[in-house]
Design a protein around this motif. Structure first.
Motif, PDB file in Angstrom:
ATOM      1  N   PHE A   1      54.604   7.106  50.911  1.00 42.27           N
ATOM      2  CA  PHE A   1      53.543   6.347  51.727  1.00 42.27           C
ATOM      3  C   PHE A   1      52.557   5.945  51.289  1.00 42.27           C
ATOM      4  O   PHE A   1      51.628   6.954  50.417  1.00 42.27           O
ATOM      5  N   GLU A   2      52.013   4.624  51.234  1.00 44.98           N
ATOM      6  CA  GLU A   2      50.755   4.279  50.447  1.00 44.98           C
ATOM      7  C   GLU A   2      49.490   4.931  51.246  1.00 44.98           C
ATOM      8  O   GLU A   2      48.635   5.085  50.531  1.00 44.98           O
ATOM      9  N   LYS A   3      49.443   4.923  52.561  1.00 43.96           N
ATOM     10  CA  LYS A   3      48.401   5.972  53.105  1.00 43.96           C
ATOM     11  C   LYS A   3      48.244   6.937  52.875  1.00 43.96           C
ATOM     12  O   LYS A   3      47.224   7.664  53.181  1.00 43.96           O
ATOM     13  N   ASN A   4      49.119   7.738  52.136  1.00 40.81           N
ATOM     14  CA  ASN A   4      48.939   9.134  51.849  1.00 40.81           C
ATOM     15  C   ASN A   4      48.249   9.350  50.586  1.00 40.81           C
ATOM     16  O   ASN A   4      47.846  10.518  50.021  1.00 40.81           O
ATOM     17  N   PHE A   5      47.990   8.027  49.590  1.00 35.38           N
ATOM     18  CA  PHE A   5      47.135   8.184  48.384  1.00 35.38           C
ATOM     19  C   PHE A   5      45.725   8.232  48.527  1.00 35.38           C
ATOM     20  O   PHE A   5      45.319   7.276  49.535  1.00 35.38           O
TER      21      PHE A   5
ATOM     22  N   ALA B   1      41.025   6.117  45.338  1.00 37.04           N
ATOM     23  CA  ALA B   1      40.377   4.707  45.667  1.00 37.04           C
ATOM     24  C   ALA B   1      40.438   3.744  44.584  1.00 37.04           C
ATOM     25  O   ALA B   1      40.413   4.102  43.408  1.00 37.04           O
ATOM     26  N   GLY B   2      41.058   2.672  44.773  1.00 33.92           N
ATOM     27  CA  GLY B   2      41.207   1.423  43.694  1.00 33.92           C
ATOM     28  C   GLY B   2      42.473   1.720  43.053  1.00 33.92           C
ATOM     29  O   GLY B   2      42.765   0.735  42.121  1.00 33.92           O
ATOM     30  N   HIS B   3      43.338   2.486  43.569  1.00 32.02           N
ATOM     31  CA  HIS B   3      44.843   2.842  42.561  1.00 32.02           C
ATOM     32  C   HIS B   3      45.603   1.472  42.805  1.00 32.02           C
ATOM     33  O   HIS B   3      46.371   0.970  41.692  1.00 32.02           O
ATOM     34  N   GLY B   4      45.492   0.614  43.881  1.00 30.30           N
ATOM     35  CA  GLY B   4      46.325  -0.498  43.938  1.00 30.30           C
ATOM     36  C   GLY B   4      46.232  -1.627  42.585  1.00 30.30           C
ATOM     37  O   GLY B   4      47.041  -2.289  42.238  1.00 30.30           O
ATOM     38  N   THR B   5      44.742  -1.543  42.065  1.00 33.86           N
ATOM     39  CA  THR B   5      44.661  -2.508  40.946  1.00 33.86           C
ATOM     40  C   THR B   5      45.545  -1.912  39.687  1.00 33.86           C
ATOM     41  O   THR B   5      45.446  -2.659  38.733  1.00 33.86           O
TER      42      THR B   5
ATOM     43  N   LEU C   1      39.210   6.850  39.104  1.00 36.93           N
ATOM     44  CA  LEU C   1      40.243   5.977  38.976  1.00 36.93           C
ATOM     45  C   LEU C   1      40.700   6.129  37.421  1.00 36.93           C
ATOM     46  O   LEU C   1      41.659   5.904  37.185  1.00 36.93           O
ATOM     47  N   SER C   2      40.071   6.565  36.449  1.00 40.80           N
ATOM     48  CA  SER C   2      40.512   6.748  35.190  1.00 40.80           C
ATOM     49  C   SER C   2      41.578   7.803  35.070  1.00 40.80           C
ATOM     50  O   SER C   2      42.398   7.906  34.019  1.00 40.80           O
ATOM     51  N   SER C   3      41.794   8.735  36.038  1.00 38.55           N
ATOM     52  CA  SER C   3      42.785   9.501  36.194  1.00 38.55           C
ATOM     53  C   SER C   3      44.270   9.226  36.476  1.00 38.55           C
ATOM     54  O   SER C   3      45.198   9.806  36.337  1.00 38.55           O
ATOM     55  N   TYR C   4      44.016   7.998  37.026  1.00 40.86           N
ATOM     56  CA  TYR C   4      45.361   7.358  37.765  1.00 40.86           C
ATOM     57  C   TYR C   4      46.266   6.492  36.624  1.00 40.86           C
ATOM     58  O   TYR C   4      45.781   5.711  36.055  1.00 40.86           O
TER      59      TYR C   4
ATOM     60  N   PRO D   1      53.231  -1.329  31.268  1.00 39.23           N
ATOM     61  CA  PRO D   1      51.709  -1.534  31.149  1.00 39.23           C
ATOM     62  C   PRO D   1      51.347  -2.823  31.609  1.00 39.23           C
ATOM     63  O   PRO D   1      51.878  -3.874  31.247  1.00 39.23           O
ATOM     64  N   MET D   2      50.043  -3.059  32.038  1.00 35.06           N
ATOM     65  CA  MET D   2      49.312  -4.231  32.585  1.00 35.06           C
ATOM     66  C   MET D   2      48.165  -4.446  31.666  1.00 35.06           C
ATOM     67  O   MET D   2      47.910  -3.412  31.015  1.00 35.06           O
ATOM     68  N   GLY D   3      47.709  -5.484  31.692  1.00 29.19           N
ATOM     69  CA  GLY D   3      46.425  -5.752  31.015  1.00 29.19           C
ATOM     70  C   GLY D   3      45.437  -4.885  31.147  1.00 29.19           C
ATOM     71  O   GLY D   3      44.577  -4.593  29.991  1.00 29.19           O
ATOM     72  N   ASN D   4      45.126  -4.326  32.313  1.00 32.81           N
ATOM     73  CA  ASN D   4      44.309  -3.260  32.578  1.00 32.81           C
ATOM     74  C   ASN D   4      44.442  -1.898  32.621  1.00 32.81           C
ATOM     75  O   ASN D   4      43.837  -1.057  32.796  1.00 32.81           O
ATOM     76  N   THR D   5      45.746  -1.732  32.067  1.00 36.13           N
ATOM     77  CA  THR D   5      46.252  -0.328  32.177  1.00 36.13           C
ATOM     78  C   THR D   5      46.775   0.025  30.738  1.00 36.13           C
ATOM     79  O   THR D   5      47.310   1.071  30.559  1.00 36.13           O
ATOM     80  N   LEU D   6      46.448  -0.738  29.533  1.00 34.98           N
ATOM     81  CA  LEU D   6      46.824  -0.498  28.285  1.00 34.98           C
ATOM     82  C   LEU D   6      46.291   0.680  27.741  1.00 34.98           C
ATOM     83  O   LEU D   6      47.097   1.864  26.952  1.00 34.98           O
TER      84      LEU D   6
END
Length: 407
Positions: free
Chosen positions: A154-158, A161-165, A191-194, A216-221
């Motif tokens: 469930f997304e609500k259990n995360f 903060a900001g993990h969706g990005t 968020l750097s740990s996610y 990987p995405m542009g912001n998760t390389l």
């Protein structure tokens, strides 16, 4: 460079072949699978919107009845739609989405059991003969596949903060208990740990043999390579093109020999490139800012398009052999990714694990492999066509072990 034309039975330093001569097989019929009693349970049900496992209060209304209608084939590609915010959300609400075999004596619905218990206990051991028979039984494979709970979180259990990005698809999230957690860069950036990745345990042992992750995405390389370094990974298996009608994965490594790219504190350098018929192997050197260097093999399999299954199983088996033959005794988990990190990624891990079982025990338990994978990362293996492909690939490998001349 010369394209390798080697077959699986050629001499190669592969652990998949080491004990092949000692494996003996016996013919048998398809055995009955271990299934839980068909009794409603109020403690666990599948979420109607996300097909997730969760503990909730008793609610008989949440159990959807079977729809009385003719059996229909599920539209191909339904589980891989990725053009909207609900791209990979899998809903089992509609009766048209499931093949209901009403006349089958084994007709049971996972809505009426504890999904987590099902995933822990489901088992169906197959000899090579039974594996071949089952791989040709489309209806049985469909029914068995749709009985396996998806176990999406469930997304609500995360609470990050900001993990969706950092998620390529909103509906594909890492299960919390097995989620890979990176070292926090600084106290001001939790968020750097996610990273959208999960450890996948070995079926026969409790250790994490693989890491399944999204492309990987542009912001998760930087996150991807920090994970590879932190986990001491010696191999990365990539089963997607960068673009298939739309972007499936950002380019996260240099392409040519001698080229280098730096991600966070890690510099990636391509030392060599070896092309095969269905995949390419790049030998990389990872150099940390502290001066430490490590080797990593990057396997890029490009013969498997999204929304489809390969026409032949040989290419994937050759990839499995090549990766397994790499000596990684002192290294961490193998990182495997496609685009979402559940479909093609799940197939690769299932085939690799199944090959090891056939080699060691002379039989394989695909149902158990897939169920255990879904305990660690929800939705692993997305379609029944992929589920069938896994059975077919393992059937081919069993024939190779038996000494057959498989073309």
């Amino acid at each position: 460079m010369k394209v390798a034309q080697q077959s699986l039975d050629e001499d190669r330093p592969s652990s998949l072949k080491f004990l092949a001569a000692s494996v003996a097989f016996q013919n048998s019929t398809v055995p009955a699978c271990t299934r839980l009693p068909y009794t409603p349970d109020p403690d666990y049900i599948l979420n109607e919107e996300e097909d997730s496992c969760d503990v909730i209060k008793e609610s008989k209304d949440n159990v959807a009845p079977l729809v009385k209608q003719r059996t229909r084939m599920k539209p191909r590609g339904l589980l891989e739609r990725r053009g909207s915010n609900v791209a990979l959300t899998i809903s089992l609400r509609s009766g048209t989405n499931i093949i209901h075999l009403r006349n089958s004596p084994t007709n049971t619905n996972p809505r009426h059991r504890k999904p987590l218990t099902y995933l822990r206990q489901a088992s169906c051991e197959l000899t090579p003969a039974a594996l071949h028979t089952k791989s040709c039984d489309t209806l049985q494979l469909q029914q068995e596949f749709w009985e396996i709970p998806m176990n999406h979180p469930f997304e609500k259990n995360f609470n990050v903060a900001g993990h969706g990005t950092k998620n390529r698809y909103r509906s594909i999230l890492p299960n919390e208990h097995s989620r890979v957690k990176l070292p926090v860069v600084n106290d001001n950036d939790p968020l750097s740990s996610y990273i959208n990745a999960n450890y996948i345990r070995n079926v026969t042992r409790s250790n994490a043999a693989y890491i399944a992750t999204q492309g990987p995405m542009g912001n998760t390389l930087d996150d991807f390579w920090r994970m590879a370094w932190h986990e001491a990974a010696a191999s990365v298996v990539m089963i997607t093109k960068l673009k298939e009608r739309k972007e499936k994965c950002s380019q996260y490594l240099p392409m040519a020999v001698g080229e280098s790219s730096t991600y966070d504190d890690i510099t990636i350098t391509v030392e060599s490139i070896q092309p095969f018929e269905h995949f390419t192997v790049r030998k990389l050197t990872l150099t940390h800012v502290n001066g430490e260097s490590r080797e990593l093999n990057h396997y890029w399999y490009t013969s498997w398009m999204d929304h489809e299954t390969p026409e032949k199983t040989r290419g994937l088996l050759e990839l499995v052999q090549e990766v397994t033959g790499w000596d990684r005794t002192q290294h961490g988990p193998i990182i495997v990714h496609c685009s979402a990190g559940i479909g093609r990624t799940g197939c690769y891990i299932a085939v690799t694990t199944g090959c090891q079982q056939l080699l060691q025990f002379g039989k394989v338990d695909v149902l158990k492999i897939v169920s255990r994978m879904r305990l660690d990362r929800g939705g692993m293996i997305q379609t029944w066509e992929q589920y069938q492909f896994v059975h077919q690939a393992l059937g081919r490998y069993a024939r190779i072990l038996a000494g057959e001349n498989v073309t």
